[in-house]
Design an enzyme around this catalytic site. Structure first.
Site, PDB file in Angstrom:
ATOM      1  N   CYS A  41      76.593  21.183  36.283  1.00 22.14           N
ATOM      2  CA  CYS A  41      77.111  22.499  35.923  1.00 22.14           C
ATOM      3  C   CYS A  41      76.008  23.298  35.246  1.00 22.14           C
ATOM      4  O   CYS A  41      75.122  22.744  34.598  1.00 22.14           O
ATOM      5  CB  CYS A  41      78.308  22.369  34.987  1.00 22.14           C
ATOM      6  N   HIS A  55      75.998  15.981  33.665  1.00 18.69           N
ATOM      7  CA  HIS A  55      76.548  17.217  33.125  1.00 18.69           C
ATOM      8  C   HIS A  55      75.364  18.132  32.831  1.00 18.69           C
ATOM      9  O   HIS A  55      74.229  17.665  32.654  1.00 18.69           O
ATOM     10  CB  HIS A  55      77.316  16.950  31.828  1.00 18.69           C
TER      11      HIS A  55
END
EC number: 3.4.22.57
Length: 377
Positions: free
Chosen positions: A258, A210
């Site tokens: 991301c 992430h």
């Protein structure tokens, strides 16, 4: 006695099934010509007794490990070979075939082409060390499970795919998982200090986790207590001040994460926007900020899975879209294209936004030459 006989029957059934499975697998190897056997060798295997098939086959094996593995999976799971393929969404721009079947192998650069490019573009490309002398290293850091965020299901496929790709390109790959930001930084410093870099000609650093705009999330990350490895830390660790062994050598950073929460898509009209004022600056107003005789940060290229502030997409059953297409483009084009061209092929495969839009981005490019990987050389 009847009970004992009843209990033994399942074992005999399993033994029989196992023999049939292995026999079928070996016959598939031969039938599909995975091992490129001569007709005489094929006949020996077909004619061999069940218990002797494996021994006869081993005596005839050729260097066809990847195809053999796929035949094994298809036979063992009794599935159609196309059912495991990774395919692009139907609405994406026509681009590379993303099947991981028998066609998805790394295309090698013929030695003649390698010599030709080295001669024609001498001085324009990064030098490649002799395969027998070089010690290329690559690092993959992947976080899948987190304390306060959802798991990154499908990430195991990304690890497997990138590891196989980098090994095919001649790198010894180190994989690290389940790391906090502090752990990641520690791993980076240790990797940067590896002696093998002195006799290497390049390195790859792959990060999959992430992420937020400024960095990569560690396993303990939360909004209340951030656990983030800043991108700056990666560049600082491997710059010419801290990693002299990789000075003047390509340092390739791949990031699957991301970089924000935006979806990366927008409805626009066909009217062109107004042009912004061009930026100009007089040379008399420029001052030097450093006194080093070598550039502190040079020979880097970072390829991120999305533009700043936007999300990256991952298929929980097939892996990340970015990693999947990256691998495909390397397999197809690394033999004849330099690295930036390969990256552009990846970007082109995302050019037409689909239901889930993202656009991979090259950042902090400080490479002064073209980097050809010349797979097979």
């Amino acid at each position: 006695m009847a009970e004992d006989k009843h209990n033994k029957n399942p074992l005999k059934m399993l033994e029989s099934l196992g023999k049939e499975l292995i026999s079928g697998l070996l016959d598939d190897f031969v039938e599909k010509n995975v091992l490129k056997l001569e007709e005489e060798e094929k006949k020996k295997i077909y004619d061999a007794k069940l218990q002797d098939k494996a021994r006869v086959l081993v005596d005839s094996i050729r260097q066809k490990n990847q195809e053999a593995g796929q035949v094994f999976v298809q036979t063992f799971l009794n599935i159609d070979k196309n059912s495991t393929s990774i395919k692009a969404p139907e609405e994406t721009v026509a681009g590379p075939d993303e099947s991981v079947g028998s066609a998805a192998t790394l295309k090698l650069c013929p030695h003649e082409e390698f010599l030709k490019l080295c001669k024609e573009r001498a001085g324009e490309i990064y030098p490649i060390k002799e395969r027998k002398d070089r010690t290329r290293l690559a690092l993959i850091i992947c976080n899948t499970e987190f304390d306060h965020m959802p798991p990154r299901n499908g990430a195991a496929l990304d690890i497997l795919g990138m590891k196989q790709l980098l090994e095919g390109l001649g790198y010894t790959v180190e994989v690290e998982e389940k790391l906090t930001a502090r752990d990641m930084e520690s791993v980076l410093w240790k990797f940067a200090a590896r002696e093998e870099h002195k006799s290497s000609d390049s390195t790859f650093l792959v990060f999959m986790s992430h992420g937020i705009l400024d960095g990569i999330c560690g396993t303990m990350h939360s909004e209340e207590e951030p656990d983030v490895l800043p991108y700056d830390t990666i560049f600082r660790t491997f710059n010419n001040r801290n990693c002299l062994s990789l000075k003047d050598k390509p340092k390739v950073i791949i990031v699957q994460a991301c970089r924000g929460a935006n979806r990366g898509e927008l409805w626009v009209s066909d009217s062109p926007p107004a042009l912004a004022d061009s930026f100009s600056q007089s040379s008399e107003n420029l001052e030097e900020d450093a006194v080093y005789k070598t550039h502190v940060e040079k020979d880097f290229i970072a390829f991120c899975s999305s533009t700043p502030h936007n999300v990256s997409w991952r298929d929980i059953k097939k892996g990340s879209l970015f990693i999947t297409r990256l691998i495909t483009c390397f397999q197809k084009y690394a033999w004849c294209c330099h690295l930036e061209e390969v990256f552009r092929k990846v970007q082109q495969s995302f050019e037409k936004p689909n239901v889930k839009a993202q656009m991979p981005t090259v950042e902090r490019l400080s490479m002064t030459r073209y980097f050809y990987l010349f797979p097979g050389n």
